[in-house]
Structures are given as structure tokens and as C-alpha cells.
Design an enzyme around this catalytic site. Structure first.
Site, mmCIF file in Angstrom:
data_model
loop_
_atom_site.group_PDB
_atom_site.id
_atom_site.type_symbol
_atom_site.label_atom_id
_atom_site.label_comp_id
_atom_site.label_asym_id
_atom_site.label_seq_id
_atom_site.Cartn_x
_atom_site.Cartn_y
_atom_site.Cartn_z
ATOM 1 N N GLU A 155 0.839 -1.202 0.000
ATOM 2 C CA GLU A 155 0.000 0.000 0.000
ATOM 3 C C GLU A 155 0.870 1.246 0.000
ATOM 4 O O GLU A 155 1.795 1.387 0.805
ATOM 5 C CB GLU A 155 -0.925 -0.008 1.221
ATOM 6 C CG GLU A 155 -1.875 1.174 1.250
ATOM 7 C CD GLU A 155 -2.970 1.020 2.293
ATOM 8 O OE1 GLU A 155 -2.863 0.111 3.148
ATOM 9 O OE2 GLU A 155 -3.932 1.807 2.244
ATOM 10 N N GLU A 249 -12.732 0.860 2.865
ATOM 11 C CA GLU A 249 -12.027 1.041 4.134
ATOM 12 C C GLU A 249 -12.521 2.311 4.804
ATOM 13 O O GLU A 249 -12.549 3.374 4.190
ATOM 14 C CB GLU A 249 -10.515 1.133 3.891
ATOM 15 C CG GLU A 249 -9.710 1.189 5.160
ATOM 16 C CD GLU A 249 -8.211 1.153 4.890
ATOM 17 O OE1 GLU A 249 -7.571 0.200 5.333
ATOM 18 O OE2 GLU A 249 -7.686 2.064 4.229
HETATM 19 MN MN MN Z 1 -5.795 1.845 3.178
#
Ligand code: MN
Length: 289
Positions: A155, A249
Site C-alpha cells: 500500500e 475502508e
Molecule cells: Mn488503506
């Protein structure tokens, strides 16, 4: 449903922190049943502390609720694989391998999250040694994961959470250094909104190396109530024919993991009703992809 040829292949998921702050049997059942009821295909489970996730219980739950699951790996200061302190790198590698074991044991194939270094504010840019230690450790983890059929999706997070890289372009340079076929880019709209030149370029820069996506608002609350240009983002995903997982998220002080929520600076209550949040988020994403 949007006019995307690949839309039937796309899997939508929700981060477990939308529903539960830990992965005890009770919390896991609540999260999995809620994700399934809301219509999600998979759930993203935090494996930052792999010893707290029972893979057998998890596998049974996933089967019961017809879900798959990805594992979100996070390192802290004591397990920083970019550290110049080899004991911290070793502790990070140990955490990484155990997280891979847990994910493989529940039948999963995907690790995501900020897996290149500790998730924390840094006071200086990363040194060459920090970067090389991270690259070496990620290679080790990638080879370990490959043996178990697991991919690693790194990420790209904002400057307040990483000093190694903050954009997809920087991520691609790092990816070349790592040079492993099972390592991919993981983009998150929350971070992109802070660091990228808009919501398109980063997606195009990652191209077919984009392996995982987090869809989050600029304040990490309800989709469509902040500053992120989601139409541009999903348009870019269509441009590269992205068919990988798309995970919603969101974080609120209503659902707290003591370690992660503090690391992400979740001081504010953005929502209280997980079911309403998750249902609306899935509809919002499906309208666009
Ligand atoms: Mn994230």
C-alpha cells in the site's frame, strides 16, 4: 451497475474495522455475518498481530458466510523492516511470515497494507540503508509468500505514515528494485487524495501491477461526503481494465483496534452504524464500477 465489461468479475470487500475492532470468535462472527448480509464478496482481516487470528475458526466462518478474505499486514516501530536495527527487521520478517502463514491457512491468497516499513510518522526521509533493508526484507517475504501461493500488495500511504514512498510512481520504482512477480501495488483513494496529481495518474502509472485497491473518503467516513473524486478514480480503473479486489475502508472512533486506530489518528467519530455505512458504501462503489 456501471457499463464496465469486467464488472461481473470484480470482488468487493469491506475492511473488518468497519464492523469489529478485534478478531475474537464473537467479533469475527459479527463482522463476517454483517459483511455477507450487506452483500460483500470478501472481508479484509487485520493480521498485524497474526497470533490473535485463528485461521481454522476464520476458514469455517468464511465458508459459513460464503466469503473470501484478504489479510492486512501492518508493521510498527518494533517490527520495522526498513530499520537499521537488524533485530527490528528480524522481528518484522517474523511477523510477516506468520501473517502469510495465517492467510494461507484460511485459504487466502492476498496480503495487503503498508508492508514496506513501519506505519508511523517519520522525522526524516528514508536513508539508502532504510530503503535497502526494506527491499531485502520484502524480497524474503515475497519468496516465502510465493511458496504458499500468496501475493503481497504494498500500500502506498501518505507522507505522515511513510517516508519511503508516497505515490504510485515512486511505488513502481521500488517494485522494480524488489523484482518479484508476486509483489504488486496497492492504492488507496484516501492516500491518493493527499499525494497524487489527481485520482487518475497514479492508477495509470501502476497499470497491470495494480493488485489491490482501498476505497476510502478523504476523512475516512461515508463515501461521497468528502473530497475524493471517485468518478475520476473508477474511470481510471476502467481504463486499465482493473479486475482485482476492491475493498471499502473506513474508520471511526465507534470501532477501535487499539494499535491501528491510534496509528491512523482516528480521533473522531465519523459514523456509528456499521451496517448503514457498509450498505451505502457497496451501493456507491457498484454505481461506479
Ligand atoms: Mn488503506
Amino acid at each position: 451497475m456501471a457499463d464496465n465489461e469486467n464488472s461481473t468479475d470484480v470482488q468487493f470487500g469491506g475492511h473488518s474495522l468497519v464492523w469489529a475492532g478485534d478478531w475474537s470468535p464473537e467479533s469475527a462472527r459479527f463482522a463476517a455475518s454483517s459483511a455477507s448480509r450487506a452483500g460483500y464478496n470478501f472481508i479484509e482481516i487485520l493480521v498485524a498481530e497474526p497470533e490473535k487470528v485463528d485461521p481454522v475458526m476464520t476458514k469455517d466462518l468464511l465458508e459459513e458466510f460464503n466469503l473470501t478474505a484478504t489479510g492486512c499486514l501492518v508493521f510498527n516501530g518494533d517490527t520495522d523492516i526498513s530499520s537499521t536495527d537488524t533485530s527490528k527487521v528480524d522481528a518484522g520478517l517474523d511477523r510477516g511470515r506468520r501473517a502469510i502463514d495465517v492467510v494461507a491457512a484460511w485459504g487466502g491468497t492476498i496480503i495487503d497494507g503498508p508492508i514496506t516499513a513501519s506505519l508511523q510518522p517519520f522525522e526524516q526521509p528514508a536513508s539508502k540503508e532504510n530503503r535497502q533493508n526494506s527491499v531485502n526484507a520484502l524480497r524474503d517475504m515475497a519468496d516465502y509468500a510465493a511458496d504458499k501461493g500468496v501475493s503481497l500488495n504494498m500500500e502506498i500511504v501518505n507522507r505522515y505514515e511513510s517516508n519511503l514512498m508516497n505515490t504510485a510512481k515512486e511505488g513502481m520504482v521500488y517494485l522494480e528494485e524488489v523484482d518479484r512477480p508476486n509483489v504488486f501495488i496497492h492504492l488507496d483513494t484516501y492516500h491518493m487524495n493527499i499525494e497524487e496529481d489527481g485520482m487518475v495518474e497514479g492508477v495509470l502509472a501502476a497499470g497491470d501491477r495494480l493488485g489491490y485497491v482501498h476505497v476510502g473518503e478523504s476523512h475516512r467516513g461515508y463515501l461521497g461526503t468528502g473530497n475524493v473524486d471517485f468518478d475520476a478514480f473508477f474511470g481510471a480503473l476502467k481504463q486499465i481494465n482493473y479486475t482485482g479486489p476492491i475493498a471499502f475502508e473506513s474508520f471511526s472512533s465507534a470501532v477501535v483496534d487499539p494499535a491501528l486506530s491510534d496509528a491512523l489518528r482516528i480521533w473522531r467519530n465519523l459514523w456509528t452504524d456499521s451496517d448503514d455505512l457498509a450498505t451505502k458504501a457497496l451501493a456507491y462503489m457498484k454505481e461506479r464500477y
